[in-house]
Enzyme design. Structure first.
Site, PDB file in Angstrom:
ATOM      1  N   LYS A   1      59.754 -52.160 -37.186  1.00  0.00           N
ATOM      2  CA  LYS A   1      58.530 -52.563 -36.487  1.00  0.00           C
ATOM      3  C   LYS A   1      57.378 -51.577 -36.694  1.00  0.00           C
ATOM      4  CE  LYS A   1      60.910 -55.264 -32.943  1.00  0.00           C
ATOM      5  NZ  LYS A   1      61.220 -55.383 -31.488  1.00  0.00           N
TER       6      LYS A   1
ATOM      7  N   ARG B   1      62.758 -37.781 -26.495  1.00  0.00           N
ATOM      8  CA  ARG B   1      62.666 -37.675 -27.954  1.00  0.00           C
ATOM      9  C   ARG B   1      63.723 -36.724 -28.502  1.00  0.00           C
ATOM     10  NH1 ARG B   1      57.479 -37.854 -25.829  1.00  0.00           N
ATOM     11  NH2 ARG B   1      56.168 -39.581 -26.577  1.00  0.00           N
TER      12      ARG B   1
ATOM     13  N   VAL C   1      56.869 -39.327 -39.051  1.00  0.00           N
ATOM     14  CA  VAL C   1      56.666 -40.091 -37.818  1.00  0.00           C
ATOM     15  C   VAL C   1      57.928 -40.090 -36.956  1.00  0.00           C
ATOM     16  CG1 VAL C   1      55.980 -42.357 -36.895  1.00  0.00           C
ATOM     17  CG2 VAL C   1      55.034 -41.565 -39.067  1.00  0.00           C
TER      18      VAL C   1
ATOM     19  N   ARG D   1      46.588 -42.340 -25.958  1.00  0.00           N
ATOM     20  CA  ARG D   1      46.995 -42.639 -24.584  1.00  0.00           C
ATOM     21  C   ARG D   1      46.125 -41.895 -23.569  1.00  0.00           C
ATOM     22  NH1 ARG D   1      53.168 -41.995 -26.802  1.00  0.00           N
ATOM     23  NH2 ARG D   1      53.454 -44.197 -27.378  1.00  0.00           N
TER      24      ARG D   1
ATOM     25  N   ASN E   1      68.695 -38.083 -36.152  1.00  0.00           N
ATOM     26  CA  ASN E   1      67.538 -38.243 -37.034  1.00  0.00           C
ATOM     27  C   ASN E   1      67.330 -37.064 -37.978  1.00  0.00           C
ATOM     28  OD1 ASN E   1      66.968 -40.796 -36.175  1.00  0.00           O
ATOM     29  ND2 ASN E   1      65.351 -40.197 -34.751  1.00  0.00           N
TER      30      ASN E   1
ATOM     31  N   HIS F   1      54.962 -32.811 -29.241  1.00  0.00           N
ATOM     32  CA  HIS F   1      54.931 -34.251 -28.988  1.00  0.00           C
ATOM     33  C   HIS F   1      56.171 -34.569 -28.171  1.00  0.00           C
ATOM     34  CE1 HIS F   1      54.195 -38.485 -29.483  1.00  0.00           C
ATOM     35  NE2 HIS F   1      55.317 -38.668 -30.154  1.00  0.00           N
TER      36      HIS F   1
END
Length: 304
Positions: free
Chosen positions: A9, A86, A116, A149, A93, A173
């Site tokens: 997505k 995260r 990303v 945001r 990951n 982040h």
């Protein structure tokens, strides 16, 4: 050519937004899932054709097809699920990004890389270390998404045009992101002249927590991350020398040499052309340093 590794997505949304902006005449969607990048490329091409955009997308399952890429975007990895931070994605990951970075170094040695995949700051560092590219050619997306945001909440509170807002978010982040109220303004008027300290603190907390809220409601954040990447692609492809917050290797700026973290930077045709070092007060520095500590601990805990 721009290559986007990961055509789920977020990856496909990046391709659509980059195509609508015509930041390059050729975009490759790359994924290990057979048929997915090819189908997404076809669907997006139909949209671009109706809109009169001349960017051509193609899909592939072969890393060798990224040969000659000017920019590579790494989106591959497992996304956050409701209730996850995260950092919960770190070990899974790290292996995925490490493998993709090796392929980038093999097939796209002259590219600029945008990471990303979450957790963003450690993944950007892994990308840099594995590719062994110059620090100026590896960056991460995170803080530009945080900024979108932050600006949205400022506009909602003050009932002003989003176009008139200038703001800044730096740092990790993640849980220790640093929305900088002191460096934010409305048409040049300092934000703190228009809002109470209590309300500003509330907006900062909303900015830190809203990603989890979106994920709880719909399962993933998609369009805002894709827009942030498209803005970075546009700055690089058009050599705009735009100042924006990105995850970067500071190389001594802010007193940091061993990790990647979100900082203001000038982004242009060569990638990160300059890191802008701004003054932080004691409270801001403490939050920033907490983020640095969290990223440093994460990087030390994974194999690179």
């Amino acid at each position: 050519m721009i290559t986007i590794v990961g055509s789920g997505k977020v990856g496909s949304s990046i391709a659509l937004q980059a195509g609508m902006r015509e930041v390059d005449d050729s975009i490759l969607l790359l994924d290990i899932i057979k048929g997915l990048p090819q189908g997404e490329a076809m669907d997006i091409n139909h949209t671009l054709a109706e809109q009169g955009k001349d960017t051509i997308l193609r899909g592939s399952n072969e890393y060798a097809d990224m040969q000659g890429s000017d920019i590579v975007v790494i989106v591959a990895g497992v996304g956050r699920k409701p209730g996850m931070t995260r950092m919960d994605l770190l070990n899974t990951n790290a292996g995925i990004v490490r493998d993709v970075a090796r392929k980038v170094a093999e097939y796209a040695r002259d590219s600029i890389v945008i990471t990303v995949t979450n957790p963003l700051d450690p993944m950007t560092y892994i990308t840099w270390k594995v590719t062994n590219f110059k620090p100026s050619r590896v960056m991460g997306m995170g803080n530009l998404l945080d900024l979108s945001r932050f600006k949205s909440f400022i506009a909602d509170e003050l009932k002003v045009s989003r176009h008139s807002i200038q703001a800044l978010v730096i740092g990790e982040h993640g849980e220790n992101m640093l929305p900088l109220v002191r460096y934010s303004s409305i048409a040049g008027i300092p934000l703190m002249h228009l809002i109470s300290a209590e309300k500003a603190k509330e907006i900062v907390e909303k900015t830190r927590k809203v990603a989890a809220e979106v994920i709880a409601l719909k399962g993933a954040t998609i369009y805002a991350p894709a827009n942030a990447v498209a803005e970075m692609l546009d700055a690089i492809a058009r050599d705009r020398r735009a100042i924006m917050p990105v995850c970067a290797y500071p190389d001594g700026k802010y007193g940091i040499k061993d990790i990647c973290i979100g900082v203001p930077a000038m982004i242009g045709g060569e990638g990160i052309e300059e890191i802008v070092e701004i003054e932080l007060n004691d409270e801001e520095r403490a939050i920033f340093d907490n983020g640095v500590k969290a990223v440093r601990e994460a990087v030390r805990s994974v194999e690179i």
